[in-house]
Design an enzyme around this catalytic site. Structure first.
Site, short mmCIF file in Angstrom:
data_model
loop_
_atom_site.label_atom_id
_atom_site.label_comp_id
_atom_site.label_asym_id
_atom_site.label_seq_id
_atom_site.Cartn_x
_atom_site.Cartn_y
_atom_site.Cartn_z
N ASP A 120 -5.05 2.56 -5.26
CA ASP A 120 -6.22 3.19 -5.89
C ASP A 120 -5.85 3.87 -7.20
O ASP A 120 -6.42 3.56 -8.26
CB ASP A 120 -6.90 4.17 -4.91
CG ASP A 120 -5.92 5.01 -4.11
OD1 ASP A 120 -4.71 4.95 -4.38
OD2 ASP A 120 -6.37 5.75 -3.22
N LYS A 134 -3.68 -3.49 1.10
CA LYS A 134 -5.11 -3.36 0.81
C LYS A 134 -5.47 -3.98 -0.55
O LYS A 134 -6.54 -4.58 -0.70
CB LYS A 134 -5.50 -1.88 0.82
CG LYS A 134 -6.96 -1.68 0.51
CD LYS A 134 -7.37 -0.24 0.49
CE LYS A 134 -8.74 -0.12 -0.15
NZ LYS A 134 -9.14 1.27 -0.31
N GLU A 151 -7.74 1.00 14.07
CA GLU A 151 -9.07 1.15 13.47
C GLU A 151 -10.10 0.56 14.45
O GLU A 151 -10.42 -0.63 14.38
CB GLU A 151 -9.13 0.42 12.13
CG GLU A 151 -8.07 0.92 11.17
CD GLU A 151 -8.03 0.25 9.82
OE1 GLU A 151 -7.77 0.96 8.84
OE2 GLU A 151 -8.25 -0.96 9.72
N ASP A 195 -7.64 -7.76 7.73
CA ASP A 195 -6.22 -8.13 7.60
C ASP A 195 -5.54 -8.22 8.97
O ASP A 195 -4.37 -8.58 9.04
CB ASP A 195 -5.50 -7.11 6.71
CG ASP A 195 -5.47 -7.56 5.26
OD1 ASP A 195 -5.84 -8.72 4.98
OD2 ASP A 195 -5.06 -6.76 4.40
N ASP A 210 -13.43 2.26 2.81
CA ASP A 210 -12.51 2.04 3.92
C ASP A 210 -13.33 1.88 5.18
O ASP A 210 -14.47 2.38 5.25
CB ASP A 210 -11.57 3.24 4.07
CG ASP A 210 -10.56 3.31 2.94
OD1 ASP A 210 -10.47 2.33 2.18
OD2 ASP A 210 -9.88 4.34 2.82
O1 LIG Z 1 -2.65 -4.22 4.74
C1 LIG Z 1 -3.65 -3.51 4.70
C2 LIG Z 1 -3.57 -2.10 4.83
C3 LIG Z 1 -4.73 -1.36 4.77
N1 LIG Z 1 -5.93 -1.97 4.62
C4 LIG Z 1 -7.17 -1.16 4.58
O2 LIG Z 1 -7.07 -0.17 3.58
C5 LIG Z 1 -7.88 0.93 3.91
C6 LIG Z 1 -7.12 2.21 3.65
O3 LIG Z 1 -6.06 2.30 4.54
P1 LIG Z 1 -5.83 3.59 5.43
O4 LIG Z 1 -4.69 3.37 6.32
O5 LIG Z 1 -7.12 4.00 6.01
O6 LIG Z 1 -5.37 4.59 4.32
P2 LIG Z 1 -5.81 6.10 4.12
O7 LIG Z 1 -4.63 6.88 3.81
O8 LIG Z 1 -6.64 6.59 5.21
O9 LIG Z 1 -6.67 5.86 2.83
C7 LIG Z 1 -6.50 6.47 1.58
O10 LIG Z 1 -5.37 6.03 0.85
C8 LIG Z 1 -5.33 4.66 0.48
C9 LIG Z 1 -4.18 4.46 -0.48
O11 LIG Z 1 -2.99 4.88 0.01
C10 LIG Z 1 -6.61 4.25 -0.21
O12 LIG Z 1 -6.61 2.89 -0.42
C11 LIG Z 1 -7.77 4.61 0.66
O13 LIG Z 1 -8.97 4.20 0.11
C12 LIG Z 1 -7.77 6.09 0.86
O14 LIG Z 1 -8.88 6.50 1.65
C13 LIG Z 1 -8.31 0.77 5.36
O15 LIG Z 1 -9.67 0.38 5.41
C14 LIG Z 1 -7.40 -0.35 5.84
O16 LIG Z 1 -7.99 -1.13 6.83
C15 LIG Z 1 -6.03 -3.33 4.48
O17 LIG Z 1 -7.11 -3.88 4.34
N2 LIG Z 1 -4.88 -4.07 4.52
#
Ligand SMILES: O=c1ccn([C@@H]2O[C@H](COP(=O)(O)OP(=O)(O)O[C@H]3O[C@H](CO)[C@@H](O)[C@H](O)[C@H]3O)[C@@H](O)[C@H]2O)c(=O)[nH]1
Length: 758
Positions: free
Chosen positions: A462, A271, A107, A136, A295
């Site tokens: 979510d 998350k 990221e 994180d 996000d």
């Molecule tokens: O240990 C962790 C893992 C992830 N994140 C944050 O969680 C968000 C979502 O993670 P990402 O890898 O971007 O997941 P995506 O698949 O792109 O996101 C979708 O799927 C997630 C659930 O699986 C939802 O939480 C998200 O909002 C949704 O956009 C990002 O900002 C990460 O930085 C953390 O803060 N801590």
């Protein structure tokens, strides 16, 4: 707060998109599916196993269509009128805005910085906003980038407000050259200067990415020395405090960087854990009644996002206190996600018309009190706590047990539950308490993640949290403004997309099998029946991989085995009409949102690929988890900063302009197992078609009437077309080519399949 006079025009309206013609189409497709099933049942004893397998697959598809029909029955969405807000609401409520990031490599910090800047610059009084970024990854580079971004914010925010800039993420805004027509001298000078400063910021971040060792020598970065992402103490830094702010256009809202404690032997709940820490720290410092969560790649693309959401929360109507959250659709600035956009539009509006949209993890405004575990029955009509609820929630002992034993935290919870305005306090006064609530054992034996905050036990935090809220009787609202409120990145078709899809499917199955499951709560909780069906539709994504996989293999099997898959004679009309209607219907859905025929076809193809190649793996994942053999993990999706982007137009046109490069539609491959099922499907269908054309079916054990024919051959051709990226991938090199090892494994399995079928 809101003026309750009913003679004034409303702040928002619920718009119904009920369409009798579409209902008739949905029911006709359902009718055709049921006729097909009936036909199969009637001819069951004249046919073989293929007939039974086809019947089972089609039963699954019919069940899914039944769910879709129920979900889409009464679509609705909200329209808000933010221009009416100021005359109706004299004291806007505060909003805490949360951004989560977890990995400075996957990221890029400059992307996170842009998201932060877009939020700091929204059209809302700066003294009513606070932005908290949770990291994180415990990365000094991310902290450095955000700190630099907050310095730039002092130029960026006044610039945006002075000139009413539309897109408030600078990386987007500055891709648009300065238009000669709109440039007064003063504007051009300010524009040039702001652009120069943004470029300086980007360069600094880029340089630091190359070599960040010098950061260790700076005092402010001491907290990061000798830390590892999964082994460090809590870090809380008040980077910018809007002391004594009055909401002037030149002010920048508070900005706080936080990174909760992590230790190797503690579960940190990914998350969801980060979100709960954000809720606690913000509760201590600003305790706003509303919380926005995005996000790290999802920047605010519409300056009025907060005001639009407030229109819904502050509208005085009978049900205004029942809305737990306002969800915006997730839109993307690349064209890899057209199918998600369409799904959100039609199914999203359908669900919005029942009890309200499902919380999608980003682009959502939550009410703090609901996140603290309240049920709809705990409130009086005017939104105050009922006396029973007050006794239940406000006893100090209860609060400590539920929220943990920080006295300051408990005090802030009481204030939030009673909707007491937050006394203006210096943020730095809460640093110690913030450290305390960030300890990895703080949540031990409390209700965090169980009934309070973002819920644990699933990597799809979510959907898990969402069903928890709807099960307590709350509603939610969906608004989909144009231009889109938030825009983010989606991985291109390939390994990252497969990984993401697998995580989603596994996470959703985790909820299907946990205590929140709609299968358990359908009749006994405060959730509406059709809302439970909507959750059931989403949670069973992973299971759909099995009938889809079988259905992709059945035509080839029938060609090789010389048996009939589809009805004969006039009854073939059922299948032909069904496929034709479905194609036209989905094509219409795409085209009515402005997408092209090609985009429709690519989406149909990607849907088949993700189901059979990625969702399939969620089944072993969930079985291993249910057996207690392994745990599910949350691998962060890789985000990239688009290389070239043009225009700051809006909506779909904007997204299509933004294709990062000419190859953006191309599917990428690597040696992972994800690509084995797809390659195998293509090979067996090609083998069956080739065999069919050279008369291979004469070798088959099965002869005579009722054998395979043109319909089965067309079925096979259709499958190959849907898996076209794989067919192309067999002849490509590099990242667009399927590795030889995958092709060899798939070829071996295909030979076994052919021998078995003949
Ligand atoms: O240990 C962790 C893992 C992830 N994140 C944050 O969680 C968000 C979502 O993670 P990402 O890898 O971007 O997941 P995506 O698949 O792109 O996101 C979708 O799927 C997630 C659930 O699986 C939802 O939480 C998200 O909002 C949704 O956009 C990002 O900002 C990460 O930085 C953390 O803060 N801590």
């Amino acid at each position: 707060m809101a003026d309750s006079s009913s003679s004034l025009p409303p702040l928002c309206e619920k718009i119904s998109y009920k369409n009798y013609f579409l209902r008739a189409v949905d029911l006709t497709i359902l009718g055709l599916l049921f006729s097909l099933l009936l036909y199969r049942i009637l001819l069951m004893n004249q046919n073989n196993t293929v007939w039974v397998v086809a019947f089972l697959c089609e039963s699954c598809f019919s069940f899914v269509w039944l769910l879709i029909t129920c979900i889409k029955w009464s679509p609705a969405a909200y329209k808000s009128y933010p221009e009416r807000l100021d005359e109706r609401v004299h004291d806007l409520p505060s909003v805490d805005m949360f951004v989560t990031t977890a990995d400075p490599v996957r990221e890029p910090p400059i992307l996170v910085a842009n998201t932060l800047l877009s939020l700091l610059a929204v059209n809302y009084p700066a003294n009513k906003l606070a932005c908290y970024v949770s990291d994180d990854g415990c990365s000094p580079l991310t902290y450095f980038s955000l700190k630099e971004a907050s310095k730039f914010a002092k130029i960026w925010v006044p610039f945006c407000k002075k000139y009413n800039v539309k897109v408030r993420a600078p990386f987007r805004y500055f891709l648009n050259p300065l238009a000669a027509t709109e440039s007064s001298d003063q504007f051009s000078r300010d524009w040039e200067m702001t652009k120069r400063e943004y470029e300086k910021l980007s360069r600094k971040v880029e340089d630091a990415t190359g070599d960040s060792h010098w950061l260790d020598e700076e005092d402010d970065f001491e907290a990061f020395s000798n830390t590892k992402p999964n082994d460090h103490s809590t870090i809380v830094k008040v980077v910018w405090e809007n002391k004594g702010g009055v909401g002037d256009e030149n002010e920048v809202p508070h900005f706080v960087y936080i990174s909760r404690e992590k230790r190797p032997n503690y579960l940190h709940h990914y998350k969801a854990g980060a979100m709960n820490f954000l809720v606690r720290v913000s509760g201590l410092m600003t305790n706003a009644p509303y919380m926005l969560n995005v996000d790290c790649d999802m920047y605010a693309n519409e300056a009025d996002v907060v005001r639009q959401a407030m229109c819904i929360f502050l509208q005085k109507s009978i049900n205004s206190n029942q809305c737990a959250f306002v969800q915006y659709p997730q839109d993307f600035y690349d064209s890899n996600a057209d199918e998600l956009t369409v799904l959100q539009s039609y199914l999203g509006q359908g669900i919005a018309g029942i009890q309200g949209p499902i919380y999608a993890g980003s682009g959502c405004f939550h009410t703090r009190r609901v996140m603290y575990g309240l049920s709809i029955d705990d409130l009086e009509e005017d939104g105050t706590l009922s006396s029973v609820a007050a006794r239940k929630y406000l006893a100090e002992k209860n609060l400590e047990r539920k929220f943990g034993n920080s006295k300051e935290m408990v005090k802030s919870v009481v204030e939030a539950l009673q909707r007491k305005p937050n006394p203006q306090n210096t943020l730095a006064n809460f640093l110690e308490a913030a450290q305390e609530v960030g300890h990895c054992h703080y949540e031990y034996q409390t209700s965090w993640g169980k009934t309070i905050g973002w819920l644990y036990e699933s990597t799809a935090e979510d959907a898990n949290t969402s069903i928890g809220i709807h099960s307590r009787g709350w509603t939610s609202s969906y608004i989909s403004p144009e231009p889109p409120a938030f825009l983010g990145a989606m991985p291109p078709g390939g390994p990252d997309a497969m990984l993401q899809q697998r995580r989603w499917a596994t996470g959703l199955l985790e909820v299907l099998f946990n205590k929140q499951s709609p299968l358990i709560g359908m009749f006994c909780r405060k959730i509406r029946f059709r809302q439970s069906l909507a959750y059931l539709y989403i949670f069973t994504w992973g299971l759909r991989s099995i009938p889809e996989l079988f259905y992709c293999l059945l035509p080839s099997y029938c060609l090789l085995h010389n048996s009939a898959l589809f009805p004969k004679g006039v009854y073939l009309g059922i299948i032909v009409t069904l496929v034709g209607m479905h194609c036209l219907y989905t094509l219409w859905e795409f085209m009515s949102l402005g997408f092209s025929v090609q985009s429709w076809f690519v989406s149909q193809s990607f849907w088949r690929i993700k189901t059979t190649c990625s969702w399939l793996f969620s089944i072993p994942d969930i079985i291993l988890k249910l057996l207690g053999i392994s745990k599910t993990v949350f691998i962060v999706t890789k985000k990239t900063m688009p290389k070239t982007m043009s225009g700051s137009g809006s909506g779909k046109a904007q997204r299509e302009d933004d294709c990062p490069n000419q190859d953006s539609g191309k599917f990428e491959f690597d040696g992972s197992l994800y690509f084995l099922p797809g390659t195998f499907i293509v090979l067996v269908n090609l083998a069956a078609l080739a065999g069919c054309s050279v008369g291979l079916k004469r070798l088959s054990r099965r002869h005579g009437e009722g054998g395979s024919g043109l319909a089965e051959a067309c079925g096979s051709i259709l499958v190959v077309m849907l898996f076209l990226p794989f067919l192309k991938g067999m002849f490509e090199k590099g990242k667009y080519g399927i590795p030889l090892s995958t092709i060899s494994k798939a070829a071996f399995l295909a030979v076994l399949f052919v021998v078995f079928a003949l």
